[in-house]
Design a protein around this motif. Sequence first.
Motif, PDB file in Angstrom:
ATOM      1  N   LYS A   1       0.859  -1.178   0.000  1.00 47.08           N
ATOM      2  CA  LYS A   1       0.000   0.000   0.000  1.00 47.08           C
ATOM      3  C   LYS A   1       0.899   1.234   0.000  1.00 47.08           C
ATOM      4  N   SER A   2       0.402   2.309  -0.548  1.00 47.57           N
ATOM      5  CA  SER A   2       1.163   3.557  -0.546  1.00 47.57           C
ATOM      6  C   SER A   2       1.181   4.121   0.880  1.00 47.57           C
ATOM      7  N   PRO A   3       2.158   4.968   1.181  1.00 46.84           N
ATOM      8  CA  PRO A   3       2.177   5.591   2.509  1.00 46.84           C
ATOM      9  C   PRO A   3       0.887   6.359   2.810  1.00 46.84           C
ATOM     10  N   ALA A   4       0.320   7.009   1.815  1.00 48.49           N
ATOM     11  CA  ALA A   4      -0.934   7.743   2.027  1.00 48.49           C
ATOM     12  C   ALA A   4      -2.067   6.784   2.387  1.00 48.49           C
ATOM     13  N   HIS A   5      -2.122   5.636   1.724  1.00 50.64           N
ATOM     14  CA  HIS A   5      -3.160   4.653   2.026  1.00 50.64           C
ATOM     15  C   HIS A   5      -2.939   4.049   3.408  1.00 50.64           C
ATOM     16  N   LEU A   6      -1.681   3.822   3.773  1.00 54.59           N
ATOM     17  CA  LEU A   6      -1.364   3.300   5.102  1.00 54.59           C
ATOM     18  C   LEU A   6      -1.786   4.302   6.178  1.00 54.59           C
ATOM     19  N   PHE A   7      -1.540   5.583   5.948  1.00 50.47           N
ATOM     20  CA  PHE A   7      -1.981   6.621   6.878  1.00 50.47           C
ATOM     21  C   PHE A   7      -3.497   6.616   7.016  1.00 50.47           C
ATOM     22  N   SER A   8      -4.183   6.445   5.903  1.00 53.65           N
ATOM     23  CA  SER A   8      -5.644   6.375   5.917  1.00 53.65           C
ATOM     24  C   SER A   8      -6.118   5.168   6.736  1.00 53.65           C
ATOM     25  N   LEU A   9      -5.444   4.036   6.592  1.00 53.26           N
ATOM     26  CA  LEU A   9      -5.785   2.841   7.379  1.00 53.26           C
ATOM     27  C   LEU A   9      -5.592   3.090   8.871  1.00 53.26           C
ATOM     28  N   ILE A  10      -4.527   3.787   9.225  1.00 52.72           N
ATOM     29  CA  ILE A  10      -4.270   4.101  10.630  1.00 52.72           C
ATOM     30  C   ILE A  10      -5.387   4.988  11.181  1.00 52.72           C
ATOM     31  N   CYS A  11      -5.783   6.001  10.413  1.00 46.37           N
ATOM     32  CA  CYS A  11      -6.865   6.887  10.856  1.00 46.37           C
ATOM     33  C   CYS A  11      -8.185   6.133  10.988  1.00 46.37           C
ATOM     34  N   ASP A  12      -8.466   5.252  10.036  1.00 47.16           N
ATOM     35  CA  ASP A  12      -9.695   4.457  10.104  1.00 47.16           C
ATOM     36  C   ASP A  12      -9.692   3.538  11.320  1.00 47.16           C
ATOM     37  N   GLU A  13      -8.546   2.926  11.578  1.00 45.51           N
ATOM     38  CA  GLU A  13      -8.438   2.037  12.737  1.00 45.51           C
ATOM     39  C   GLU A  13      -8.606   2.826  14.032  1.00 45.51           C
ATOM     40  N   ALA A  14      -8.018   4.015  14.093  1.00 45.41           N
ATOM     41  CA  ALA A  14      -8.177   4.863  15.276  1.00 45.41           C
ATOM     42  C   ALA A  14      -9.646   5.227  15.464  1.00 45.41           C
ATOM     43  N   ASP A  15     -10.339   5.553  14.386  1.00 40.83           N
ATOM     44  CA  ASP A  15     -11.768   5.853  14.474  1.00 40.83           C
ATOM     45  C   ASP A  15     -12.546   4.648  15.003  1.00 40.83           C
ATOM     46  N   SER A  16     -12.169   3.462  14.573  1.00 36.93           N
ATOM     47  CA  SER A  16     -12.834   2.243  15.048  1.00 36.93           C
ATOM     48  C   SER A  16     -12.596   2.041  16.541  1.00 36.93           C
ATOM     49  N   TRP A  17     -11.378   2.264  16.988  1.00 33.05           N
ATOM     50  CA  TRP A  17     -11.065   2.123  18.416  1.00 33.05           C
ATOM     51  C   TRP A  17     -11.874   3.121  19.224  1.00 33.05           C
ATOM     52  N   ILE A  18     -11.959   4.350  18.724  1.00 31.06           N
ATOM     53  CA  ILE A  18     -12.714   5.387  19.434  1.00 31.06           C
ATOM     54  C   ILE A  18     -14.195   5.038  19.473  1.00 31.06           C
ATOM     55  N   ALA A  19     -14.740   4.554  18.360  1.00 31.01           N
ATOM     56  CA  ALA A  19     -16.148   4.163  18.306  1.00 31.01           C
ATOM     57  C   ALA A  19     -16.438   2.999  19.258  1.00 31.01           C
ATOM     58  N   ALA A  20     -15.421   2.165  19.493  1.00 34.07           N
ATOM     59  CA  ALA A  20     -15.589   1.026  20.396  1.00 34.07           C
ATOM     60  C   ALA A  20     -15.468   1.432  21.865  1.00 34.07           C
ATOM     61  N   GLY A  21     -15.190   2.717  22.107  1.00 28.67           N
ATOM     62  CA  GLY A  21     -15.170   3.194  23.483  1.00 28.67           C
ATOM     63  C   GLY A  21     -13.802   3.483  24.059  1.00 28.67           C
ATOM     64  N   HIS A  22     -12.780   3.534  23.242  1.00 27.82           N
ATOM     65  CA  HIS A  22     -11.432   3.809  23.735  1.00 27.82           C
ATOM     66  C   HIS A  22     -11.304   5.310  23.974  1.00 27.82           C
ATOM     67  N   ARG A  23     -11.755   5.739  25.142  1.00 30.56           N
ATOM     68  CA  ARG A  23     -11.852   7.165  25.449  1.00 30.56           C
ATOM     69  C   ARG A  23     -10.496   7.871  25.499  1.00 30.56           C
ATOM     70  N   SER A  24      -9.471   7.183  25.973  1.00 31.09           N
ATOM     71  CA  SER A  24      -8.175   7.859  26.083  1.00 31.09           C
ATOM     72  C   SER A  24      -7.613   8.192  24.710  1.00 31.09           C
ATOM     73  N   LEU A  25      -7.848   7.340  23.719  1.00 31.34           N
ATOM     74  CA  LEU A  25      -7.406   7.642  22.361  1.00 31.34           C
ATOM     75  C   LEU A  25      -8.198   8.802  21.783  1.00 31.34           C
ATOM     76  N   ALA A  26      -9.472   8.857  22.097  1.00 30.99           N
ATOM     77  CA  ALA A  26     -10.288   9.988  21.648  1.00 30.99           C
ATOM     78  C   ALA A  26      -9.774  11.288  22.241  1.00 30.99           C
ATOM     79  N   ALA A  27      -9.292  11.244  23.479  1.00 30.97           N
ATOM     80  CA  ALA A  27      -8.751  12.446  24.116  1.00 30.97           C
ATOM     81  C   ALA A  27      -7.511  12.949  23.391  1.00 30.97           C
TER      82      ALA A  27
END
Length: 70
Positions: A38-64
């Motif tokens: 994957k391109s670095p830009a796509h990898l960055f997008s995957l990281i952001c999507d995964e972070a959004d998933s963690w936050i949606a699952a209730g990971h409050r400290s990451l949301a902070a």
Amino acid sequence: MRAEILGSLRRSFDSFVLLVSWTVWKEQNRRTFDNLAKSPAHLFSLICDEADSWIAAGHRSLAALFAAVS
């Protein structure tokens, strides 16, 4: 670098480091075993999507952390 983070955001920082490390590890395996990259830009997008998933699952400290960065 962790020592420079405010005490209230250290857990968030730790979680973010794990999230990025895990995503990069999976990309390394994809490149090694599947000959797919994957391109670095796509990898960055995957990281952001995964972070959004963690936050949606209730990971409050990451949301902070994301709130502090925004």
